[in-house]
Design a protein around this motif. Structure first.
Motif, mmCIF file in Angstrom:
data_model
loop_
_atom_site.group_PDB
_atom_site.id
_atom_site.type_symbol
_atom_site.label_atom_id
_atom_site.label_comp_id
_atom_site.label_asym_id
_atom_site.label_seq_id
_atom_site.Cartn_x
_atom_site.Cartn_y
_atom_site.Cartn_z
ATOM 1 N N THR A 8 0.835 -1.209 0.000
ATOM 2 C CA THR A 8 0.000 0.000 0.000
ATOM 3 C C THR A 8 0.864 1.252 0.000
ATOM 4 O O THR A 8 0.615 2.194 -0.758
ATOM 5 C CB THR A 8 -0.927 0.011 1.236
ATOM 6 O OG1 THR A 8 -1.816 -1.100 1.161
ATOM 7 C CG2 THR A 8 -1.742 1.291 1.283
ATOM 8 N N GLU A 11 2.391 1.723 -3.435
ATOM 9 C CA GLU A 11 1.405 2.198 -4.420
ATOM 10 C C GLU A 11 1.103 3.677 -4.214
ATOM 11 O O GLU A 11 1.038 4.452 -5.188
ATOM 12 C CB GLU A 11 0.123 1.375 -4.308
ATOM 13 C CG GLU A 11 0.254 -0.053 -4.818
ATOM 14 C CD GLU A 11 -0.988 -0.872 -4.537
ATOM 15 O OE1 GLU A 11 -1.971 -0.303 -3.998
ATOM 16 O OE2 GLU A 11 -0.983 -2.078 -4.848
ATOM 17 N N ILE A 12 0.909 4.085 -2.959
ATOM 18 C CA ILE A 12 0.591 5.485 -2.695
ATOM 19 C C ILE A 12 1.814 6.365 -2.952
ATOM 20 O O ILE A 12 1.690 7.496 -3.428
ATOM 21 C CB ILE A 12 0.063 5.661 -1.257
ATOM 22 C CG1 ILE A 12 -1.259 4.903 -1.101
ATOM 23 C CG2 ILE A 12 -0.154 7.146 -0.931
ATOM 24 C CD1 ILE A 12 -1.831 4.940 0.303
ATOM 25 N N GLN A 14 4.081 5.834 -5.286
ATOM 26 C CA GLN A 14 4.105 6.015 -6.744
ATOM 27 C C GLN A 14 3.037 7.010 -7.174
ATOM 28 O O GLN A 14 3.267 7.863 -8.034
ATOM 29 C CB GLN A 14 3.881 4.661 -7.423
ATOM 30 C CG GLN A 14 3.891 4.698 -8.950
ATOM 31 C CD GLN A 14 5.266 4.964 -9.520
ATOM 32 O OE1 GLN A 14 6.268 4.570 -8.928
ATOM 33 N NE2 GLN A 14 5.327 5.633 -10.659
ATOM 34 N N PHE A 15 1.887 6.908 -6.559
ATOM 35 C CA PHE A 15 0.771 7.822 -6.808
ATOM 36 C C PHE A 15 1.184 9.266 -6.500
ATOM 37 O O PHE A 15 0.929 10.183 -7.288
ATOM 38 C CB PHE A 15 -0.395 7.364 -5.931
ATOM 39 C CG PHE A 15 -1.572 8.286 -5.855
ATOM 40 C CD1 PHE A 15 -2.476 8.384 -6.900
ATOM 41 C CD2 PHE A 15 -1.825 9.019 -4.705
ATOM 42 C CE1 PHE A 15 -3.596 9.206 -6.802
ATOM 43 C CE2 PHE A 15 -2.928 9.839 -4.599
ATOM 44 C CZ PHE A 15 -3.817 9.932 -5.652
ATOM 45 N N TYR A 19 1.820 13.270 -8.654
ATOM 46 C CA TYR A 19 1.430 14.608 -8.214
ATOM 47 C C TYR A 19 2.638 15.540 -8.158
ATOM 48 O O TYR A 19 2.516 16.731 -8.467
ATOM 49 C CB TYR A 19 0.738 14.540 -6.853
ATOM 50 C CG TYR A 19 -0.716 14.146 -6.949
ATOM 51 C CD1 TYR A 19 -1.729 15.092 -6.872
ATOM 52 C CD2 TYR A 19 -1.078 12.812 -7.129
ATOM 53 C CE1 TYR A 19 -3.063 14.735 -6.969
ATOM 54 C CE2 TYR A 19 -2.412 12.437 -7.235
ATOM 55 C CZ TYR A 19 -3.396 13.401 -7.154
ATOM 56 O OH TYR A 19 -4.721 13.041 -7.266
ATOM 57 N N GLN A 60 -2.054 9.760 4.144
ATOM 58 C CA GLN A 60 -2.737 8.624 4.747
ATOM 59 C C GLN A 60 -3.557 9.062 5.961
ATOM 60 O O GLN A 60 -4.684 8.589 6.162
ATOM 61 C CB GLN A 60 -1.720 7.555 5.139
ATOM 62 C CG GLN A 60 -1.110 6.844 3.938
ATOM 63 C CD GLN A 60 -0.055 5.824 4.333
ATOM 64 O OE1 GLN A 60 0.657 5.994 5.319
ATOM 65 N NE2 GLN A 60 0.055 4.757 3.553
ATOM 66 N N GLU A 71 -6.729 3.547 -0.966
ATOM 67 C CA GLU A 71 -6.582 3.092 -2.344
ATOM 68 C C GLU A 71 -6.442 4.323 -3.212
ATOM 69 O O GLU A 71 -7.125 5.330 -2.998
ATOM 70 C CB GLU A 71 -7.814 2.278 -2.769
ATOM 71 C CG GLU A 71 -8.058 1.045 -1.901
ATOM 72 C CD GLU A 71 -9.425 0.432 -2.130
ATOM 73 O OE1 GLU A 71 -10.202 1.018 -2.928
ATOM 74 O OE2 GLU A 71 -9.725 -0.605 -1.508
ATOM 75 N N THR A 72 -5.567 4.259 -4.193
ATOM 76 C CA THR A 72 -5.230 5.459 -4.961
ATOM 77 C C THR A 72 -6.444 6.072 -5.666
ATOM 78 O O THR A 72 -6.585 7.295 -5.685
ATOM 79 C CB THR A 72 -4.124 5.160 -5.981
ATOM 80 O OG1 THR A 72 -4.529 4.071 -6.829
ATOM 81 C CG2 THR A 72 -2.833 4.783 -5.272
ATOM 82 N N GLU A 73 -7.321 5.243 -6.208
ATOM 83 C CA GLU A 73 -8.488 5.793 -6.914
ATOM 84 C C GLU A 73 -9.413 6.522 -5.947
ATOM 85 O O GLU A 73 -9.931 7.603 -6.261
ATOM 86 C CB GLU A 73 -9.240 4.678 -7.640
ATOM 87 C CG GLU A 73 -8.506 4.138 -8.869
ATOM 88 C CD GLU A 73 -9.357 3.157 -9.655
ATOM 89 O OE1 GLU A 73 -10.560 3.012 -9.319
ATOM 90 O OE2 GLU A 73 -8.838 2.550 -10.600
ATOM 91 N N ILE A 75 -8.569 7.866 -3.040
ATOM 92 C CA ILE A 75 -7.885 9.078 -2.567
ATOM 93 C C ILE A 75 -7.956 10.174 -3.619
ATOM 94 O O ILE A 75 -8.243 11.336 -3.306
ATOM 95 C CB ILE A 75 -6.422 8.756 -2.205
ATOM 96 C CG1 ILE A 75 -6.367 7.862 -0.959
ATOM 97 C CG2 ILE A 75 -5.631 10.038 -1.960
ATOM 98 C CD1 ILE A 75 -4.992 7.303 -0.646
ATOM 99 N N ALA A 76 -7.702 9.823 -4.872
ATOM 100 C CA ALA A 76 -7.730 10.820 -5.951
ATOM 101 C C ALA A 76 -9.112 11.448 -6.086
ATOM 102 O O ALA A 76 -9.230 12.643 -6.380
ATOM 103 C CB ALA A 76 -7.307 10.174 -7.266
#
Length: 205
Positions: A8, A11-12, A14-15, A19, A60, A71-73, A75-76
């Motif tokens: 997790t 992934e975040i 990288q997310f 940005y 987070q 989850e990235t989606e 959060i976005a």
């Protein structure tokens, strides 16, 4: 930390990198405008610029406070201030001019604009806020990244900085007399902006 937690975080992380790239793209646009206008000899309307990107821990924590899944989606979709730029101008007219120059560029998509200069918040806060989307081209794909813009005058920025420090000191439980003083100071700051704009018009015609 479990293996799932590590995945997790990766992934975040990288997310967040996407940005950061979006922030870099917008800062480049702003710097180009500053240099071009300075070269013309008309002077740049931009006094100074600052930017910030939420850290992994901060992002987070905010997601958890608002009940957003990590989850990235999700959060976005829920959090729009991950990447932000603050632009400070001399005059109110400059703030609107800078907003227009940035939001009319063909690769910039405006998601929202909130005009807290014309319609200040109840506490007296004034600023222009915009969420814009900027394309970021990666090695194997392209992503559209939202960036928050805050554009304000020197006086508005000074007031907002003091207000933030007061609310931080009192952990948001600010005494009523200080709230009244802040409201009065906001009015004085706006009057100062108006008087300085009139002086500017008098000098430059």
């Amino acid at each position: 930390m479990t293996a799932a937690d590590a995945r997790t975080d990766q992934e975040i992380g990288q997310f967040l990198l996407h940005y950061k790239f979006g922030l870099d793209e917008m800062l480049t646009k702003i710097n180009i405008l500053r240099e071009e206008l300075a070269f013309r000899g008309t002077g740049s309307p931009i006094e100074h610029v600052s930017s910030r990107l939420k850290s992994l821990d901060s992002l987070q924590a905010k997601a958890l406070r608002h009940g957003v899944p990590l989850e990235t989606e999700a959060i976005a979709a829920a959090i729009t201030d991950i990447a932000g730029i603050r632009i400070v101008c001399s005059f109110i007219s400059d703030a609107y001019h800078v907003l227009d120059m940035l939001t009319t560029q063909p690769d910039v998509t405006v998601r929202t604009i909130k005009d807290y200069i014309a319609n200040p918040k109840p506490n007296g806060y004034r600023s222009l806020h915009a969420i814009v989307e900027i394309p970021v081209f990666l090695s194997d794909t392209a992503r559209t990244v939202p960036v928050e813009l805050q554009i304000r005058t020197v006086a508005q920025d000074f007031w907002a900085s003091v207000e933030h420090k007061i609310y931080y000191k009192y952990d948001k439980a600010v005494p009523g007399e200080l709230i009244d003083e802040l409201s009065a100071a906001a009015r004085v700051a706006h009057e100062l902006d108006a008087r300085m704009a009139e002086l500017h018009r008098t000098v430059h015609g």
